[in-house]
Design a protein around this motif. Structure first.
Motif, PDB file in Angstrom:
ATOM      1  N   THR A 165       0.848  -1.218  -0.061  1.00 22.48           N
ATOM      2  CA  THR A 165      -0.176  -0.001   0.006  1.00 22.48           C
ATOM      3  C   THR A 165       0.801   0.868  -0.325  1.00 22.48           C
ATOM      4  OG1 THR A 165      -1.772  -1.077   1.378  1.00 22.48           O
ATOM      5  CG2 THR A 165      -1.965   1.434   1.176  1.00 22.48           C
ATOM      6  N   ARG A 166       0.512   1.936  -0.951  1.00 26.39           N
ATOM      7  CA  ARG A 166       0.700   3.346  -1.221  1.00 26.39           C
ATOM      8  C   ARG A 166       0.184   4.501  -0.892  1.00 26.39           C
ATOM      9  NH1 ARG A 166       6.229   2.456  -5.037  1.00 26.39           N
ATOM     10  NH2 ARG A 166       7.539   0.566  -4.006  1.00 26.39           N
ATOM     11  N   TYR A 167       0.775   5.585  -1.134  1.00 27.79           N
ATOM     12  CA  TYR A 167      -0.294   6.901  -1.113  1.00 27.79           C
ATOM     13  C   TYR A 167       0.580   7.930  -1.936  1.00 27.79           C
ATOM     14  CZ  TYR A 167      -3.000   4.384   2.493  1.00 27.79           C
ATOM     15  OH  TYR A 167      -3.319   3.807   3.529  1.00 27.79           O
ATOM     16  N   PHE A 168      -0.584   8.885  -2.962  1.00 23.39           N
ATOM     17  CA  PHE A 168       0.736   9.130  -3.758  1.00 23.39           C
ATOM     18  C   PHE A 168      -0.158  11.094  -3.402  1.00 23.39           C
ATOM     19  CE2 PHE A 168       0.409  12.278  -7.766  1.00 23.39           C
ATOM     20  CZ  PHE A 168       1.820  12.071  -8.382  1.00 23.39           C
ATOM     21  N   PRO A 169       0.447  11.750  -3.215  1.00 23.50           N
ATOM     22  CA  PRO A 169       0.122  13.408  -3.273  1.00 23.50           C
ATOM     23  C   PRO A 169      -0.220  13.609  -4.460  1.00 23.50           C
ATOM     24  CG  PRO A 169       2.430  12.931  -3.408  1.00 23.50           C
ATOM     25  CD  PRO A 169       2.012  11.912  -3.411  1.00 23.50           C
ATOM     26  N   GLN A 170      -1.481  13.763  -4.265  1.00 21.90           N
ATOM     27  CA  GLN A 170      -2.205  14.290  -5.100  1.00 21.90           C
ATOM     28  C   GLN A 170      -3.077  15.494  -5.860  1.00 21.90           C
ATOM     29  OE1 GLN A 170      -2.458  13.690  -8.482  1.00 21.90           O
ATOM     30  NE2 GLN A 170      -2.948  12.004  -8.371  1.00 21.90           N
ATOM     31  N   ASN A 171      -3.103  16.214  -6.485  1.00 19.43           N
ATOM     32  CA  ASN A 171      -3.337  17.758  -6.559  1.00 19.43           C
ATOM     33  C   ASN A 171      -5.635  18.019  -6.519  1.00 19.43           C
ATOM     34  OD1 ASN A 171      -1.466  19.165  -6.636  1.00 19.43           O
ATOM     35  ND2 ASN A 171      -1.541  20.395  -7.945  1.00 19.43           N
ATOM     36  N   LEU A 172      -6.189  18.734  -5.489  1.00 17.98           N
ATOM     37  CA  LEU A 172      -6.931  18.310  -5.546  1.00 17.98           C
ATOM     38  C   LEU A 172      -7.788  18.581  -6.480  1.00 17.98           C
ATOM     39  CD1 LEU A 172      -9.879  18.655  -4.025  1.00 17.98           C
ATOM     40  CD2 LEU A 172      -9.509  20.980  -3.337  1.00 17.98           C
ATOM     41  N   ASP A 173      -7.242  19.960  -7.806  1.00 22.88           N
ATOM     42  CA  ASP A 173      -8.038  20.279  -8.837  1.00 22.88           C
ATOM     43  C   ASP A 173      -7.266  20.064 -10.080  1.00 22.88           C
ATOM     44  OD1 ASP A 173      -9.865  20.964 -10.632  1.00 22.88           O
ATOM     45  OD2 ASP A 173     -10.136  22.852  -9.977  1.00 22.88           O
ATOM     46  N   HIS A 174      -7.549  19.412 -10.789  1.00 23.01           N
ATOM     47  CA  HIS A 174      -6.405  19.464 -12.272  1.00 23.01           C
ATOM     48  C   HIS A 174      -6.165  20.385 -13.953  1.00 23.01           C
ATOM     49  CE1 HIS A 174      -4.602  16.411 -10.248  1.00 23.01           C
ATOM     50  NE2 HIS A 174      -5.917  15.099 -10.768  1.00 23.01           N
ATOM     51  N   PHE A 175      -7.256  21.346 -13.159  1.00 23.87           N
ATOM     52  CA  PHE A 175      -8.151  22.007 -14.515  1.00 23.87           C
ATOM     53  C   PHE A 175      -8.538  23.371 -13.504  1.00 23.87           C
ATOM     54  CE2 PHE A 175      -9.880  17.396 -14.938  1.00 23.87           C
ATOM     55  CZ  PHE A 175      -9.584  16.988 -15.378  1.00 23.87           C
ATOM     56  N   SER A 176      -8.150  23.855 -13.045  1.00 25.23           N
ATOM     57  CA  SER A 176      -7.975  25.447 -12.184  1.00 25.23           C
ATOM     58  C   SER A 176      -6.463  25.387 -11.941  1.00 25.23           C
ATOM     59  CB  SER A 176      -8.706  25.743 -11.916  1.00 25.23           C
ATOM     60  OG  SER A 176      -9.701  25.257 -10.844  1.00 25.23           O
ATOM     61  N   PHE A 177      -5.903  27.019 -11.955  1.00 24.42           N
ATOM     62  CA  PHE A 177      -5.380  26.986 -11.652  1.00 24.42           C
ATOM     63  C   PHE A 177      -5.531  28.502  -9.886  1.00 24.42           C
ATOM     64  CE2 PHE A 177      -3.969  25.915 -15.318  1.00 24.42           C
ATOM     65  CZ  PHE A 177      -2.448  25.359 -15.307  1.00 24.42           C
ATOM     66  N   ARG A 178      -6.776  28.388  -9.187  1.00 24.50           N
ATOM     67  CA  ARG A 178      -6.594  28.490  -8.370  1.00 24.50           C
ATOM     68  C   ARG A 178      -5.939  28.440  -7.111  1.00 24.50           C
ATOM     69  NH1 ARG A 178     -13.425  28.829  -7.595  1.00 24.50           N
ATOM     70  NH2 ARG A 178     -12.717  30.509  -6.529  1.00 24.50           N
ATOM     71  N   GLU A 197      -6.802  27.500  -4.200  1.00 31.17           N
ATOM     72  CA  GLU A 197      -7.239  26.479  -3.653  1.00 31.17           C
ATOM     73  C   GLU A 197      -6.686  25.224  -4.061  1.00 31.17           C
ATOM     74  OE1 GLU A 197     -11.180  28.667  -5.212  1.00 31.17           O
ATOM     75  OE2 GLU A 197      -8.224  28.445  -4.594  1.00 31.17           O
ATOM     76  N   SER A 198      -6.770  25.201  -5.855  1.00 29.42           N
ATOM     77  CA  SER A 198      -6.989  23.523  -6.725  1.00 29.42           C
ATOM     78  C   SER A 198      -5.783  23.324  -5.928  1.00 29.42           C
ATOM     79  CB  SER A 198      -6.810  24.457  -7.900  1.00 29.42           C
ATOM     80  OG  SER A 198      -7.300  24.555  -8.300  1.00 29.42           O
ATOM     81  N   TYR A 199      -4.188  23.863  -5.428  1.00 29.55           N
ATOM     82  CA  TYR A 199      -3.284  23.400  -5.154  1.00 29.55           C
ATOM     83  C   TYR A 199      -3.024  22.609  -3.884  1.00 29.55           C
ATOM     84  CZ  TYR A 199      -1.499  25.851  -9.460  1.00 29.55           C
ATOM     85  OH  TYR A 199      -1.150  26.724 -10.692  1.00 29.55           O
ATOM     86  N   LYS A 200      -4.168  22.584  -3.010  1.00 28.17           N
ATOM     87  CA  LYS A 200      -4.537  21.761  -2.363  1.00 28.17           C
ATOM     88  C   LYS A 200      -3.902  19.623  -2.659  1.00 28.17           C
ATOM     89  CE  LYS A 200      -7.877  19.819   0.761  1.00 28.17           C
ATOM     90  NZ  LYS A 200      -6.859  19.489   2.068  1.00 28.17           N
ATOM     91  N   VAL A 201      -3.469  18.937  -1.504  1.00 25.46           N
ATOM     92  CA  VAL A 201      -2.661  17.875  -1.851  1.00 25.46           C
ATOM     93  C   VAL A 201      -3.578  16.791  -1.182  1.00 25.46           C
ATOM     94  CG1 VAL A 201      -0.647  16.285  -1.908  1.00 25.46           C
ATOM     95  CG2 VAL A 201      -0.740  18.781  -2.594  1.00 25.46           C
ATOM     96  N   PHE A 202      -4.607  15.901  -1.717  1.00 25.09           N
ATOM     97  CA  PHE A 202      -4.478  14.963  -0.917  1.00 25.09           C
ATOM     98  C   PHE A 202      -3.952  13.938  -1.065  1.00 25.09           C
ATOM     99  CE2 PHE A 202      -7.146  14.180  -4.448  1.00 25.09           C
ATOM    100  CZ  PHE A 202      -6.879  13.458  -4.675  1.00 25.09           C
TER     101      PHE A 202
END
Length: 495
Positions: A49-62, A64-69
């Motif tokens: 099991t692994r976890y990847f730091p993924q951007n919240l929103d890939h289609f805007s550059f606001r 909040e889009s750069y929040k990582v989960f």
């Protein structure tokens, strides 16, 4: 396998309300009646099991889009050699461990291809929740849940993984069943530079925008039961009138609670109706040839077993009693359930979120014809829209999927545009009527079996598998082998 396919809303209705017909929009692959015991324990899992730091929103550059989960994924490197192929499962609407444990086909063929296996969890499901426990609370957070964001997640994770493995030239083949199968096919169309091919099993990509008849899903289930036993079909069809009659009695609900062995007294006849319908719908979906434990522990060909139960009752028996006994096969095949919980289903596999998708982009309208064994109804889109507005504060976009991914005139369009996709379907699976059942081109192949159920080909091979299922898998391996050989040949020519 997947689930493939798939019920946030009382088994299989979007909303358990009398105002909306049952089963109007189905979950693709899973049932909330699922028991945790049906999944392999982590100690038995061959995956890391692994976890990847993924951007919240890939289609805007606001900002909040750069929040990582943290997006969960599973990996198995046992058979892989650097430069070898990477087989990726495009995760469905649930816990990725559940799908990995029910997609043994990929593990079965990994040694032959020396493939790396990767199962990626879909955002907002399982542990991959961008806002933790608050992820499903509001439309503001759920607004980041859609198939386009999910596909972009997969693309970014795959690219990063290949870079980290120093194996950027490795060919990628995506696999998926049910909703995951839809995602696999769409991924190949949207990201052909990342995946060289896709195996889309039980992927109802034509169940949108009135491309297929609205009654096709329930008609298919009814045909499954009629093929097993005409009497069985008739008994189930007549049971709904008896259910209604019991509910109108002076002490109808207490009597119904007793008849259905409920853990708590019923508050609505619709709970019993949905419980019965759920059993018949899901059993038709998972009418596998051998014993299985995906949605629930079931024997081989459970539709036939249900009909044997119904046909075994003496003459004059209540149709409702027969229907209840048959449904109990689905909910209590092990015989361990002392009572049934009809009105408080649990979500053991992180499925919460599909309701929002069904109310936004995954609009798959259905109706019941008079020919089906279920109570007939016409699709009421306005009622559905009102319910979505009430629950989520959003309006469905019924034409979005066909706008984003296509579907109408698919044979003509993909013949000149797409390539390297296998659409596999079993005709006993009610979702197959919304799938691709004919070859579109020499490289977009439809593999169809008469007795196949919901993504049966993606399940692990067993000694009891029928020859038609073995042959289907053999054909899939041959096609995938061709894709990979062509890729390596092209790669060598570029050197």
């Amino acid at each position: 396998m997947s689930a493939c396919l798939c019920l946030l809303f009382l088994f299989f209705t979007i909303f358990a309300e009398a105002t909306y017909p049952p089963g109007g929009f189905h979950h693709l692959s899973s049932s909330l009646r699922q028991n945790k015991k049906t999944s392999k324990s982590k100690s038995e899992s061959p995956f890391e099991t692994r976890y990847f730091p993924q951007n919240l929103d890939h289609f805007s550059f606001r900002p909040e889009s750069y929040k990582v989960f943290q997006q969960k994924y599973l990996i198995n490197r046992r058979f892989w050699r650097k430069g070898g192929p990477i087989f990726v499962y495009t995760g469905n609407e649930g816990d990725i461990d559940w799908f990995a444990s029910n997609t043994g086909f990929m593990s079965d063929i990994a040694p032959k291809f020396r493939a790396l296996l990767v199962f990626i969890e879909h955002r907002f499901y399982g542990e991959s929740t961008p806002f933790g426990k608050k992820s499903h609370k509001t439309a503001e957070t759920l607004g980041y849940l859609n198939s386009q964001q999910a596909l972009a997640d997969y693309a970014i994770l795959i690219r990063s993984l290949k870079q980290n493995l120093s194996s950027e030239a490795s060919p990628v083949v995506v696999f998926g069943g049910s909703y995951g199968g839809m995602l696999a096919a769409w991924f190949r169309l949207k990201y052909p530079h990342i995946a060289i091919g896709a195996l889309a099993s039980s992927a109802p990509i034509l169940h949108f925008d009135n491309i297929v008849p609205l009654a096709s899903f329930y008609d298919a289930i009814s045909q499954d039961f009629k093929d097993a036993s005409v009497n069985c079909f008739k008994v189930i069809k007549r049971s709904w009138e008896e259910l209604d009659a019991v509910s109108t009695m002076k002490h109808g609900l207490p009597e119904l609670s007793k008849k259905f062995r409920t853990c708590k007294g019923l508050h609505s006849i619709y709970s019993a109706r949905d419980w019965l319908m759920g059993a018949f719908v899901y059993t038709a979906m998972v009418n596998y040839a051998t014993t299985a434990n995906f949605m629930a522990p079931l024997p081989g060909y459970p539709v036939e077993q249900m009909c044997k139960i119904i046909d075994g009752f003496p003459r004059g028996s209540s149709n409702l009693d027969r229907a209840f006994a048959a449904a109990s096969l689905y909910y209590n095949y092990s015989g361990s359930e002392k009572c049934f919980e009809l009105e408080q289903p649990t979500d053991d596999h992180g499925l919460d979120g599909w309701g929002y998708q069904a109310c936004t982009e995954m609009v798959m309208p259905m109706s019941c014809s008079n020919q089906s064994m279920f109570p007939p109804y016409e699709n009421d889109y306005e009622a559905f829209e009102e319910q979505c507005m009430s629950k989520y504060g959003v309006k469905p976009r019924p034409h979005w999927i066909t706008t984003e991914f296509g579907g109408k005139r698919i044979e003509t369009v993909l013949k000149r545009f797409g390539s390297n996709i296998i659409f596999s379907n079993g005709l006993q699976d009610p979702w197959s009527r919304g799938g691709v059942l004919k070859n579109i081109s020499s490289s977009i192949i439809a593999l169809v079996t008469k007795k196949g159920a919901h993504h049966a080909d993606l399940r692990a091979a067993t000694k009891g598998d029928p020859e038609w299922l073995k042959e289907q898998r053999r054909q899939e391996v041959v096609i995938i082998e061709k894709w990979i050989s062509e890729y390596y040949r092209d790669l060598k020519e570029e050197e």
